[in-house]
Design a protein around this motif. Structure first.
Motif, PDB file in Angstrom:
ATOM      1  N   CYS A  79       0.857  -1.188   0.000  1.00  0.00           N
ATOM      2  CA  CYS A  79       0.000   0.000   0.000  1.00  0.00           C
ATOM      3  C   CYS A  79       0.891   1.235   0.000  1.00  0.00           C
ATOM      4  CB  CYS A  79      -0.909   0.004   1.233  1.00  0.00           C
ATOM      5  SG  CYS A  79      -1.932   1.486   1.352  1.00  0.00           S
ATOM      6  N   LEU A  80       0.999   1.903  -1.144  1.00  0.00           N
ATOM      7  CA  LEU A  80       1.735   3.165  -1.233  1.00  0.00           C
ATOM      8  C   LEU A  80       0.707   4.282  -1.101  1.00  0.00           C
ATOM      9  CD1 LEU A  80       4.259   2.456  -4.116  1.00  0.00           C
ATOM     10  CD2 LEU A  80       4.746   2.708  -1.691  1.00  0.00           C
ATOM     11  N   HIS A  81       0.860   5.093  -0.064  1.00  0.00           N
ATOM     12  CA  HIS A  81      -0.135   6.125   0.210  1.00  0.00           C
ATOM     13  C   HIS A  81       0.525   7.388   0.759  1.00  0.00           C
ATOM     14  CE1 HIS A  81       0.427   4.016   4.030  1.00  0.00           C
ATOM     15  NE2 HIS A  81       0.084   5.147   4.616  1.00  0.00           N
ATOM     16  N   HIS A  82      -0.293   8.418   0.940  1.00  0.00           N
ATOM     17  CA  HIS A  82       0.150   9.697   1.502  1.00  0.00           C
ATOM     18  C   HIS A  82      -0.419   9.829   2.910  1.00  0.00           C
ATOM     19  CE1 HIS A  82       1.746  11.181  -2.287  1.00  0.00           C
ATOM     20  NE2 HIS A  82       0.640  10.767  -2.876  1.00  0.00           N
ATOM     21  N   PRO A  83       0.422   9.784   3.957  1.00  0.00           N
ATOM     22  CA  PRO A  83      -0.090   9.949   5.316  1.00  0.00           C
ATOM     23  C   PRO A  83      -0.393  11.407   5.661  1.00  0.00           C
ATOM     24  CG  PRO A  83       2.275   9.616   5.376  1.00  0.00           C
ATOM     25  CD  PRO A  83       1.844   9.452   3.943  1.00  0.00           C
ATOM     26  N   GLY A  84       0.109  12.329   4.856  1.00  0.00           N
ATOM     27  CA  GLY A  84      -0.099  13.755   5.125  1.00  0.00           C
ATOM     28  C   GLY A  84      -1.457  14.234   4.650  1.00  0.00           C
ATOM     29  N   VAL A  85      -1.603  15.536   4.600  1.00  0.00           N
ATOM     30  CA  VAL A  85      -2.848  16.144   4.149  1.00  0.00           C
ATOM     31  C   VAL A  85      -2.585  16.922   2.862  1.00  0.00           C
ATOM     32  CG1 VAL A  85      -3.899  16.282   6.435  1.00  0.00           C
ATOM     33  CG2 VAL A  85      -2.479  18.152   5.641  1.00  0.00           C
ATOM     34  N   PRO A  86      -3.592  17.029   1.973  1.00  0.00           N
ATOM     35  CA  PRO A  86      -3.396  17.790   0.736  1.00  0.00           C
ATOM     36  C   PRO A  86      -3.421  19.287   1.012  1.00  0.00           C
ATOM     37  CG  PRO A  86      -5.625  16.927   0.838  1.00  0.00           C
ATOM     38  CD  PRO A  86      -4.907  16.400   2.038  1.00  0.00           C
ATOM     39  N   ILE A  87      -2.549  20.010   0.312  1.00  0.00           N
ATOM     40  CA  ILE A  87      -2.485  21.468   0.419  1.00  0.00           C
ATOM     41  C   ILE A  87      -2.681  22.054  -0.983  1.00  0.00           C
ATOM     42  CG2 ILE A  87      -1.016  23.437   0.997  1.00  0.00           C
ATOM     43  CD1 ILE A  87      -1.745  21.836   3.446  1.00  0.00           C
ATOM     44  N   PHE A  88      -3.538  23.054  -1.080  1.00  0.00           N
ATOM     45  CA  PHE A  88      -3.754  23.788  -2.325  1.00  0.00           C
ATOM     46  C   PHE A  88      -3.398  25.232  -2.026  1.00  0.00           C
ATOM     47  CE2 PHE A  88      -6.609  20.189  -2.198  1.00  0.00           C
ATOM     48  CZ  PHE A  88      -6.333  19.575  -3.419  1.00  0.00           C
ATOM     49  N   HIS A  89      -2.261  25.691  -2.554  1.00  0.00           N
ATOM     50  CA  HIS A  89      -1.755  27.013  -2.191  1.00  0.00           C
ATOM     51  C   HIS A  89      -1.143  27.700  -3.395  1.00  0.00           C
ATOM     52  CE1 HIS A  89      -0.138  30.135   0.355  1.00  0.00           C
ATOM     53  NE2 HIS A  89       1.078  29.897  -0.085  1.00  0.00           N
ATOM     54  N   GLU A  90      -1.620  28.898  -3.704  1.00  0.00           N
ATOM     55  CA  GLU A  90      -1.111  29.730  -4.790  1.00  0.00           C
ATOM     56  C   GLU A  90      -1.011  28.967  -6.110  1.00  0.00           C
ATOM     57  OE1 GLU A  90       2.518  31.534  -3.453  1.00  0.00           O
ATOM     58  OE2 GLU A  90       1.471  32.786  -1.999  1.00  0.00           O
ATOM     59  N   GLY A  91      -2.052  28.199  -6.429  1.00  0.00           N
ATOM     60  CA  GLY A  91      -2.096  27.460  -7.691  1.00  0.00           C
ATOM     61  C   GLY A  91      -1.402  26.117  -7.651  1.00  0.00           C
ATOM     62  N   TYR A  92      -0.656  25.820  -6.597  1.00  0.00           N
ATOM     63  CA  TYR A  92       0.039  24.542  -6.482  1.00  0.00           C
ATOM     64  C   TYR A  92      -0.762  23.571  -5.628  1.00  0.00           C
ATOM     65  CZ  TYR A  92       4.191  26.495  -8.596  1.00  0.00           C
ATOM     66  OH  TYR A  92       5.073  27.066  -9.479  1.00  0.00           O
ATOM     67  N   LYS A  93      -0.611  22.297  -5.942  1.00  0.00           N
ATOM     68  CA  LYS A  93      -1.237  21.231  -5.181  1.00  0.00           C
ATOM     69  C   LYS A  93      -0.145  20.279  -4.739  1.00  0.00           C
ATOM     70  CE  LYS A  93      -4.533  22.236  -8.593  1.00  0.00           C
ATOM     71  NZ  LYS A  93      -4.095  23.599  -8.773  1.00  0.00           N
ATOM     72  N   PHE A  94      -0.143  19.903  -3.441  1.00  0.00           N
ATOM     73  CA  PHE A  94       0.871  18.973  -2.944  1.00  0.00           C
ATOM     74  C   PHE A  94       0.415  18.356  -1.641  1.00  0.00           C
ATOM     75  CE2 PHE A  94       1.890  23.175  -1.396  1.00  0.00           C
ATOM     76  CZ  PHE A  94       2.268  23.008  -0.081  1.00  0.00           C
ATOM     77  N   TRP A  95       1.101  17.287  -1.241  1.00  0.00           N
ATOM     78  CA  TRP A  95       0.845  16.605   0.029  1.00  0.00           C
ATOM     79  C   TRP A  95       1.880  17.086   1.042  1.00  0.00           C
ATOM     80  CZ3 TRP A  95      -3.358  13.559   0.614  1.00  0.00           C
ATOM     81  CH2 TRP A  95      -3.967  13.091  -0.550  1.00  0.00           C
ATOM     82  N   THR A  96       1.480  17.248   2.298  1.00  0.00           N
ATOM     83  CA  THR A  96       2.408  17.712   3.328  1.00  0.00           C
ATOM     84  C   THR A  96       3.522  16.697   3.575  1.00  0.00           C
ATOM     85  OG1 THR A  96       1.015  16.770   5.071  1.00  0.00           O
ATOM     86  CG2 THR A  96       0.713  19.105   4.553  1.00  0.00           C
ATOM     87  N   CYS A  97       3.289  15.432   3.258  1.00  0.00           N
ATOM     88  CA  CYS A  97       4.277  14.390   3.553  1.00  0.00           C
ATOM     89  C   CYS A  97       5.432  14.355   2.562  1.00  0.00           C
ATOM     90  CB  CYS A  97       3.604  13.030   3.616  1.00  0.00           C
ATOM     91  SG  CYS A  97       2.474  12.706   2.234  1.00  0.00           S
ATOM     92  N   CYS A  98       5.221  14.716   1.309  1.00  0.00           N
ATOM     93  CA  CYS A  98       6.309  14.570   0.332  1.00  0.00           C
ATOM     94  C   CYS A  98       6.609  15.836  -0.466  1.00  0.00           C
ATOM     95  CB  CYS A  98       6.019  13.408  -0.614  1.00  0.00           C
ATOM     96  SG  CYS A  98       4.468  13.529  -1.514  1.00  0.00           S
ATOM     97  N   GLN A  99       5.747  16.834  -0.416  1.00  0.00           N
ATOM     98  CA  GLN A  99       6.022  18.149  -0.999  1.00  0.00           C
ATOM     99  C   GLN A  99       6.266  18.141  -2.509  1.00  0.00           C
ATOM    100  OE1 GLN A  99       6.192  21.137   0.988  1.00  0.00           O
ATOM    101  NE2 GLN A  99       5.282  19.847   2.546  1.00  0.00           N
ATOM    102  N   ARG A 100       5.784  17.128  -3.249  1.00  0.00           N
ATOM    103  CA  ARG A 100       5.920  17.138  -4.720  1.00  0.00           C
ATOM    104  C   ARG A 100       4.837  18.049  -5.278  1.00  0.00           C
ATOM    105  NH1 ARG A 100       6.355  10.737  -5.454  1.00  0.00           N
ATOM    106  NH2 ARG A 100       4.369  11.025  -4.430  1.00  0.00           N
ATOM    107  N   ARG A 101       5.238  19.229  -5.717  1.00  0.00           N
ATOM    108  CA  ARG A 101       4.284  20.256  -6.138  1.00  0.00           C
ATOM    109  C   ARG A 101       3.947  20.132  -7.618  1.00  0.00           C
ATOM    110  NH1 ARG A 101       4.628  24.966  -2.381  1.00  0.00           N
ATOM    111  NH2 ARG A 101       5.868  24.187  -0.672  1.00  0.00           N
TER     112      ARG A 101
END
Length: 196
Positions: A54-76
């Motif tokens: 199971c490959l997953h994101h334990p963080g939360v999604p962030i939508f900021h200034e047009g970018y979308k990323f997960w708090t756990c890995c920061q791939r914008r």
């Protein structure tokens, strides 16, 4: 999590298997059920599904200034579909049955001294291992899991002044999370956040 017991290589899939077996035996997991971990697209196809990764994101999604990323890995990314296709950054056990959580707004307050700003987030029964506190000199991000894991709250602050993240701290108390931010300069802040 990996441990060695009497020469056997053991992983957490054993506990996942037992948990999923209990769910299946109670009739709760149906074939075709999608894993509830964020970012995992695997579906339950029977007992063998418990042994898949199971490959997953334990963080939360962030939508900021047009970018979308997960708090756990920061791939914008700026593309929403690409964001949804991002492979998880953490390996773990599948979750076939989701426990109920309430995303609620919490009351928070702040005060300041000459050297610090203290933000109190009123969340009773915090679960420390499932809380996230991040800061840079001009912003703070807080994700709190509380009420013994039943509720979640996220708070993002664009600070009025500049802080020293290395000298800042967090204390989880019985009824609140207290974020103590060390000011970079001993000046009075007119407000906690910059106007949007």
């Amino acid at each position: 999590k990996v441990s060695t017991i009497e020469g056997f290589h053991c992983t957490s899939t054993v506990s996942s298997y037992s948990f999923a077996m209990a769910q299946e035996n109670s009739g709760e997991v149906k074939v075709g059920t999608t894993c509830k971990n964020k970012g995992c697209t695997n579906t339950y196809q029977g007992q063998d599904s418990n042994f898949t990764q199971c490959l997953h994101h334990p963080g939360v999604p962030i939508f900021h200034e047009g970018y979308k990323f997960w708090t756990c890995c920061q791939r914008r990314t700026s593309d929403f579909n690409e964001f949804l296709r991002q492979e998880g950054c953490t390996s773990g056990d599948h979750v076939w049955i989701e426990t109920e959580k309430n995303a609620v707004s919490c009351r928070y307050d702040w005060h300041q001294t000459g050297s610090s700003v203290v933000v109190s987030i009123f969340t009773k029964g915090c679960v420390p291992e499932r809380c996230l506190f991040e800061a840079n000199p001009t912003s703070v991000r807080v994700f709190v899991c509380y009420e013994n894991g039943k509720s979640e709250h996220q708070l993002n602050l664009r600070l009025f002044g500049v802080i020293d993240p290395e000298k800042s701290s967090v204390e989880l108390l019985g009824t609140k999370a207290e974020v103590r931010l060390r000011k970079a300069a001993p000046i009075s802040w007119a407000t906690l956040q910059l106007a949007k």
